[in-house]
Structure formats: structure tokens, C-alpha cells
Design a protein around this motif. Structure first.
Motif, PDB file in Angstrom:
ATOM      1  N   GLY A 115       0.691  -0.861  -0.236  1.00 18.67           N
ATOM      2  CA  GLY A 115      -0.251   0.201  -0.247  1.00 18.67           C
ATOM      3  C   GLY A 115       0.811   1.600  -0.225  1.00 18.67           C
ATOM      4  O   GLY A 115       0.737   2.110  -0.828  1.00 18.67           O
ATOM      5  N   ILE A 116       1.436   1.410   1.112  1.00 16.85           N
ATOM      6  CA  ILE A 116       2.099   2.874   1.286  1.00 16.85           C
ATOM      7  C   ILE A 116       3.339   3.184  -0.111  1.00 16.85           C
ATOM      8  O   ILE A 116       3.101   3.822  -0.249  1.00 16.85           O
ATOM      9  N   ILE A 117       4.078   2.157   0.271  1.00 17.48           N
ATOM     10  CA  ILE A 117       5.681   2.520  -0.518  1.00 17.48           C
ATOM     11  C   ILE A 117       5.382   2.262  -1.818  1.00 17.48           C
ATOM     12  O   ILE A 117       5.411   3.061  -2.639  1.00 17.48           O
ATOM     13  N   PRO A 118       3.820   1.172  -2.825  1.00 20.36           N
ATOM     14  CA  PRO A 118       3.720   1.560  -3.841  1.00 20.36           C
ATOM     15  C   PRO A 118       3.080   3.235  -4.219  1.00 20.36           C
ATOM     16  O   PRO A 118       3.249   3.544  -5.260  1.00 20.36           O
ATOM     17  N   PHE A 119       2.219   3.396  -2.945  1.00 13.49           N
ATOM     18  CA  PHE A 119       1.262   4.585  -3.014  1.00 13.49           C
ATOM     19  C   PHE A 119       2.926   6.157  -3.545  1.00 13.49           C
ATOM     20  O   PHE A 119       2.627   6.821  -4.257  1.00 13.49           O
ATOM     21  N   ILE A 120       3.283   6.000  -2.718  1.00 11.69           N
ATOM     22  CA  ILE A 120       4.578   6.890  -2.445  1.00 11.69           C
ATOM     23  C   ILE A 120       5.499   6.452  -3.956  1.00 11.69           C
ATOM     24  O   ILE A 120       5.674   7.818  -4.566  1.00 11.69           O
ATOM     25  N   VAL A 121       5.937   5.608  -4.775  1.00 11.83           N
ATOM     26  CA  VAL A 121       6.298   5.454  -5.710  1.00 11.83           C
ATOM     27  C   VAL A 121       5.203   5.638  -6.830  1.00 11.83           C
ATOM     28  O   VAL A 121       6.052   6.972  -7.802  1.00 11.83           O
ATOM     29  N   TYR A 122       3.983   6.135  -6.922  1.00 15.38           N
ATOM     30  CA  TYR A 122       3.454   6.442  -7.853  1.00 15.38           C
ATOM     31  C   TYR A 122       3.263   7.934  -7.544  1.00 15.38           C
ATOM     32  O   TYR A 122       3.575   8.478  -9.212  1.00 15.38           O
ATOM     33  N   ALA A 123       3.571   8.648  -6.622  1.00 16.32           N
ATOM     34  CA  ALA A 123       3.186   9.715  -6.730  1.00 16.32           C
ATOM     35  C   ALA A 123       4.222  10.407  -6.834  1.00 16.32           C
ATOM     36  O   ALA A 123       4.314  10.922  -7.787  1.00 16.32           O
ATOM     37  N   ILE A 124       5.595   9.475  -6.990  1.00 15.21           N
ATOM     38  CA  ILE A 124       6.593  10.977  -7.371  1.00 15.21           C
ATOM     39  C   ILE A 124       6.202  10.239  -9.582  1.00 15.21           C
ATOM     40  O   ILE A 124       6.570  11.463 -10.070  1.00 15.21           O
ATOM     41  N   MET A 125       6.158   9.471  -9.634  1.00 19.80           N
ATOM     42  CA  MET A 125       5.896   8.707 -11.159  1.00 19.80           C
ATOM     43  C   MET A 125       4.789   9.850 -11.873  1.00 19.80           C
ATOM     44  O   MET A 125       5.062  10.035 -12.529  1.00 19.80           O
ATOM     45  N   LEU A 126       3.574  10.154 -11.150  1.00 18.74           N
ATOM     46  CA  LEU A 126       2.924  11.091 -11.288  1.00 18.74           C
ATOM     47  C   LEU A 126       3.211  12.959 -11.349  1.00 18.74           C
ATOM     48  O   LEU A 126       3.698  13.017 -12.782  1.00 18.74           O
ATOM     49  N   TYR A 127       3.856  12.619 -10.411  1.00 20.32           N
ATOM     50  CA  TYR A 127       4.944  14.177 -10.722  1.00 20.32           C
ATOM     51  C   TYR A 127       5.690  14.236 -12.070  1.00 20.32           C
ATOM     52  O   TYR A 127       5.709  15.299 -12.127  1.00 20.32           O
ATOM     53  N   VAL A 128       6.615  13.398 -12.089  1.00 19.67           N
ATOM     54  CA  VAL A 128       7.922  13.245 -13.108  1.00 19.67           C
ATOM     55  C   VAL A 128       6.493  13.458 -14.548  1.00 19.67           C
ATOM     56  O   VAL A 128       7.374  13.915 -15.497  1.00 19.67           O
ATOM     57  N   TYR A 129       6.089  12.959 -14.551  1.00 22.05           N
ATOM     58  CA  TYR A 129       5.099  12.550 -15.319  1.00 22.05           C
ATOM     59  C   TYR A 129       4.299  14.122 -16.098  1.00 22.05           C
ATOM     60  O   TYR A 129       4.869  14.705 -17.205  1.00 22.05           O
ATOM     61  N   LEU A 130       4.032  15.380 -14.996  1.00 27.71           N
ATOM     62  CA  LEU A 130       2.738  16.080 -15.065  1.00 27.71           C
ATOM     63  C   LEU A 130       4.055  16.896 -15.128  1.00 27.71           C
ATOM     64  O   LEU A 130       3.923  17.805 -16.346  1.00 27.71           O
ATOM     65  N   TRP A 131       4.945  17.298 -14.490  1.00 24.63           N
ATOM     66  CA  TRP A 131       5.360  18.471 -14.345  1.00 24.63           C
ATOM     67  C   TRP A 131       7.374  18.450 -16.040  1.00 24.63           C
ATOM     68  O   TRP A 131       8.101  19.087 -16.189  1.00 24.63           O
ATOM     69  N   TYR A 132       7.657  17.150 -16.118  1.00 21.36           N
ATOM     70  CA  TYR A 132       8.911  17.493 -17.102  1.00 21.36           C
ATOM     71  C   TYR A 132       8.116  15.809 -17.947  1.00 21.36           C
ATOM     72  O   TYR A 132       9.392  16.469 -19.109  1.00 21.36           O
ATOM     73  N   ILE A 133       7.457  15.589 -18.657  1.00 20.55           N
ATOM     74  CA  ILE A 133       7.142  14.356 -19.651  1.00 20.55           C
ATOM     75  C   ILE A 133       5.549  15.141 -20.182  1.00 20.55           C
ATOM     76  O   ILE A 133       6.111  14.792 -21.395  1.00 20.55           O
ATOM     77  N   ALA A 134       4.651  15.835 -19.299  1.00 14.74           N
ATOM     78  CA  ALA A 134       3.842  15.384 -20.183  1.00 14.74           C
ATOM     79  C   ALA A 134       3.751  16.868 -21.184  1.00 14.74           C
ATOM     80  O   ALA A 134       4.149  17.772 -20.907  1.00 14.74           O
ATOM     81  N   ASP A 135       3.304  16.778 -22.759  1.00 13.20           N
ATOM     82  CA  ASP A 135       3.106  18.179 -23.325  1.00 13.20           C
ATOM     83  C   ASP A 135       1.994  18.802 -23.513  1.00 13.20           C
ATOM     84  O   ASP A 135       0.980  17.944 -24.290  1.00 13.20           O
ATOM     85  N   SER A 136       1.910  19.675 -23.231  1.00 10.34           N
ATOM     86  CA  SER A 136       0.823  20.368 -23.757  1.00 10.34           C
ATOM     87  C   SER A 136       0.680  21.555 -24.277  1.00 10.34           C
ATOM     88  O   SER A 136      -0.009  22.832 -24.526  1.00 10.34           O
ATOM     89  N   SER A 137       1.614  21.467 -25.502  1.00  8.34           N
ATOM     90  CA  SER A 137       2.705  22.724 -26.242  1.00  8.34           C
ATOM     91  C   SER A 137       0.781  22.540 -27.409  1.00  8.34           C
ATOM     92  O   SER A 137       0.686  21.484 -27.839  1.00  8.34           O
ATOM     93  N   LEU A 138       0.641  23.671 -27.601  1.00  9.72           N
ATOM     94  CA  LEU A 138      -0.241  24.370 -29.124  1.00  9.72           C
ATOM     95  C   LEU A 138       0.440  23.730 -30.582  1.00  9.72           C
ATOM     96  O   LEU A 138       1.336  23.538 -30.994  1.00  9.72           O
ATOM     97  N   PRO A 139      -0.076  22.771 -31.250  1.00 10.39           N
ATOM     98  CA  PRO A 139       0.139  22.160 -32.763  1.00 10.39           C
ATOM     99  C   PRO A 139       0.544  23.562 -32.959  1.00 10.39           C
ATOM    100  O   PRO A 139       0.121  24.692 -33.341  1.00 10.39           O
ATOM    101  N   GLN A 140       1.813  23.784 -34.079  1.00  7.28           N
ATOM    102  CA  GLN A 140       2.543  24.861 -34.803  1.00  7.28           C
ATOM    103  C   GLN A 140       1.113  25.532 -35.881  1.00  7.28           C
ATOM    104  O   GLN A 140       1.372  26.585 -35.161  1.00  7.28           O
ATOM    105  N   GLU A 141      -0.059  24.824 -36.454  1.00 10.80           N
ATOM    106  CA  GLU A 141      -0.724  25.176 -37.294  1.00 10.80           C
ATOM    107  C   GLU A 141      -1.922  25.928 -36.341  1.00 10.80           C
ATOM    108  O   GLU A 141      -2.294  26.945 -36.783  1.00 10.80           O
TER     109      GLU A 141
END
Length: 420
Positions: free
Chosen positions: A8-34
Motif C-alpha cells: 500500500g504505502i510504498i507503491p503509493f509513494i512510488v506512484y506519486a513520484i512517477m505522477l509528479y515526474v510525468y506532469l512536470w517534466y514529460i507531459a506535453d501541452s504545447s499548441l500544434p504549430q498550425e
């Protein structure tokens, strides 16, 4: 406790870290060039500061959304495997021999401790909404709303489990389908009473103050054969800077409702477009289709809950100290499974909702024919709620019940150009 830490606790912490990395460093919300430089580009209607705040707040809001589900599942699991659920049931059984009262006592303790466990996440969301000036609700008023929600949920859950657990004890193999049959009239009854009994617990509703605008909205409704004799206003400006409008209720209790923030921030033509959109839902039978789909979908949910609960009790019933499904202590299992199933199904239900919202946009632009008002309304909604104009695909799939603003604005602009 060791198993709780491991699974429970350890997987939840790992998940929270992965979620943070995805949202702040991986997820792309840039507008299409056109789309850069078009009216769908936030740089054409928002300041640099507003864009920065919208990006920051969207990441925070998405983080807490995706964190809240597994956290809720962890809470239910902890209550089950640490024996709290069985303890709540034993407390109820010691106090009274009447099963209806036992249900109420069990629900109180279960609701109290789950609410307390989930409260930190709610407080964080409230804090950030205040920091980014989306919410302006004072803390005492927010606490009052939470208390109302607690007691409302407690009463509804008490009624539900009295019926469901009675059916479990009488019809062990078929309780789920009988529950589903009874669920259908309950849904319509709740929709009927919500506008007049539930919603006023949280906000003040009153007839629209601007009578000239009300007449125009009612004329618009009459034009598409929607019967309405008044428009309701709700004092959301005491709580939020966001804007919204909706049509709610069924039968004689159906209402056209506008937030006062919408009336304050939008121009008249923009308000009429938003109302045309909401009327589109009504005319296109989206409420009927949505409720019908929800009822059909719920049959599958009830069946899955029935089957999976039996499997969980067979495998872990001893550890949870629960022998039979009809024990009140099994309630966290039901709620856990329902939550997991609804989350897993959200990409499909959100897709259907986005399609309905899109068709309502089409209906509204055909009814009003006002491209500038439509785009202006969507731009102002984006600014007021610090919405992310072009969210990452994963966020869109799991979170968005409406098309992203970039899609809505771009479609309306192209649609009008193609038809002119």
C-alpha cells in the motif's frame, strides 16, 4: 502492517513520484504549430502571467486528481485489512440489536474515519484553489460545505445500505440485479429532488435579477420548444471566480441556472451562446441519453461488484475478518470496487460526454450564428478558471468531460468559415 507498507504505502509513494515526474517534466501541452497565432492560441487572449498561472494550476489540479483515487483505495484497503471495518460493525452490534440502527451506527463511524483520512487531500486542493484565486471561499464557509456534504452522504448511504444489505441477506445470488432494478427509480427521484432540496443546501438560488436578459433567454428557449417560465441565478461569486451555467432536474423541477459570476464576466451575446449550448443538451435529449446510458452501464457495474466481492472474500476474507457478503463490514469492499471500476471506465464515459458537449456546441452555433460570442465566451471561461487550453492526451482521456478549449475554439472558427 508490514503487508500494508509493502502493498500500500510504498507503491503509493512510488506512484506519486512517477505522477509528479510525468506532469512536470514529460507531459506535453504545447499548441500544434498550425494553431499558433489563431484565436485558439492562449497568447492571443491571455497575458503571459495568466498562461503561466494556468499551466501551474493545471499541473497541481491534475496531480491531486490522479492522486486522490489510489489514495481513496488505500484508505478503504487499510480500513479492511487493519480490521477497522469489522470493529465498526461490532460497535454497532453491541449498541443495538435492530439492524436498521446498526446500519446507521456503522455508517457514521465508517464515514467519519474515511472523511478524516481523505480530508488532507481536500484541504490541499482548497489551499491551492485559494492561492491561484479560483476559490475565494473563506475557510469557515468551506468547512460548512464539507459538513453538509458529510451528513448528506451519510443519510443517503444509510438508506442505500439498508436496502442493499437486506437484499443480500434474502437473495444472495440475485441481489445485484434486484438492486439495479430499484436503482432506476432512485436515480430519477434524486434528479427530481436535487434542484429543490439538495442544491439549496450549498448555495442560494433566486430568480434572475436582469429581467431583460431573462426574457431573451426564455425567448431563446421558446424558439426551440423548451418550456420554461423563469431563469435561476446562483450566488457562486461568494465562493469562486469560475463561471458556469447548466440545465438541471427533471419534470416540474427542471431549472435553467446561471452562476452570477457568468453574468458578471460575460457579455450578453456570450451569455446567450452559453444558454443555447445548455438548451442544446435538452433539445438533443442528452439528459435522457446520459441517464439511460448510466443505468445500462450500472448493470455491468453491479454484476462486477457482485462477482469480485465474492472473489475477494474467498481470498482475503479471513484477513479482513469478514465471513459473509451481507455483513456491514463488507461495505468498503463494495465502495472500493465501484471506485476502481468507475475510474477504469472513465476514458469511455468521458469520450461519450465530450461528444455530447461537441454536438451541443454545434447546436448553439447554428442557433445563434454568432462566432465572436462563442469564441469570446470560451476564452473568458478559460481565463476565469485558469484552464489548460491544450491538455496532454492522458489528462484529456481521464479527466476531460468537455472538449479542450483549443478544440472548441478552433472548431467554431472553422465551422463558421466553412458555412459562410
Amino acid at each position: 502492517m508490514k503487508k500494508l507498507m509493502k502493498w500500500g504505502i510504498i507503491p503509493f509513494i512510488v506512484y506519486a513520484i512517477m505522477l509528479y515526474v510525468y506532469l512536470w517534466y514529460i507531459a506535453d501541452s504545447s499548441l500544434p504549430q498550425e494553431l499558433i497565432g489563431t484565436r485558439a492560441d492562449p497568447h492571443t487572449f491571455m497575458t503571459e502571467k495568466e498562461i503561466m498561472l494556468a499551466n501551474e494550476y493545471s499541473k497541481i489540479r491534475n496531480f491531486f486528481y490522479f492522486l486522490s483515487y489510489p489514495y481513496e483505495w488505500f484508505v478503504y484497503g487499510a480500513i479492511l485489512f487493519l480490521g477497522f471495518s469489522k470493529t465498526f460493525q461490532q460497535w454497532a452490534e453491541k449498541i443495538t440489536r435492530f439492524r436498521i440502527l446498526q446500519a446507521g451506527i456503522f455508517i457514521f463511524w465508517f464515514s467519519f474515519w474515511t472523511t478524516l483520512a481523505i480530508l488532507p487531500l481536500k484541504l490541499f486542493r482548497y489551499y491551492f484553489a485559494r492561492q491561484y484565486q479560483i476559490s475565494i471561499q473563506p475557510l469557515p464557509d468551506w468547512i460548512q460545505d464539507q459538513l453538509i456534504s458529510f451528513w448528506e452522504g451519510l443519510v443517503l448511504l444509510w438508506i442505500v445500505i439498508i436496502v442493499v444489505y437486506f437484499l443480500m441477506s434474502r437473495f444472495q445470488k440475485y441481489w445485484w440485479i434486484i438492486t439495479w432494478i430499484l436503482f432506476i427509480p432512485f436515480v430519477f427521484f434524486f434528479m427530481y429532488i436535487q434542484p429543490v432540496l439538495i442544491d439549496p443546501l450549498y448555495n442560494d438560488f433566486y430568480p434572475m435579477k436582469d429581467k431583460q436578459l431573462e426574457e431573451k433567454i426564455l425567448a431563446l428557449a421558446s424558439e426551440v420548444d423548451v418550456s420554461a417560465d423563469r431563469v435561476w441565478e446562483v450566488n457562486m461569486s461568494e465562493k469562486t471566480n469560475s463561471i458556469n451555467a447548466y440545465v438541471t432536474g427533471v419534470g416540474g423541477n427542471s431549472r435553467i441556472v446561471l452562476w452570477d459570476t457568468l453574468l458578471q464576466r460575460l457579455h450578453e451575446e456570450e451569455i446567450l451562446f452559453i444558454m443555447a449550448h445548455e438548451l442544446g443538451h435538452y433539445v438533443l435529449h442528452h439528459v435522457t441519453l446520459g441517464v439511460t446510458g448510466y443505468i445500462v452501464f450500472s448493470l455491468g457495474v453491479f454484476y462486477l461488484v457482485y462477482r469480485l466481492t465474492k472473489l475477494m472474500l474467498k481470498k482475503w476474507g479471513r484477513q479482513m475478518r469478514i465471513q459473509r457478503m451481507e455483513e456491514f463490514a463488507s461495505l468498503p469492499i463494495l465502495l472500493l470496487l465501484i471506485s476502481v471500476i468507475l475510474f477504469a471506465a472513465s476514458p469511455v464515459t468521458n469520450y461519450v460526454s465530450r461528444h455530447m458537449e461537441h454536438t451541443a456546441d454545434v447546436y448553439a452555433i447554428e442557433l445563434t450564428g454568432n462566432q465572436d460570442a462563442a469564441i469570446g465566451a470560451f476564452q473568458e471561461i478559460t481565463k476565469a478558471g485558469l484552464s489548460e487550453v491544450n491538455p496532454p492526451t492522458l489528462i484529456k482521456i481521464f479527466r476531460y468531460t468537455h472538449p479542450p478549449m483549443v478544440d472548441r475554439i478552433h472548431f467554431i472558427q472553422n465551422y463558421t468559415e466553412e458555412t459562410n
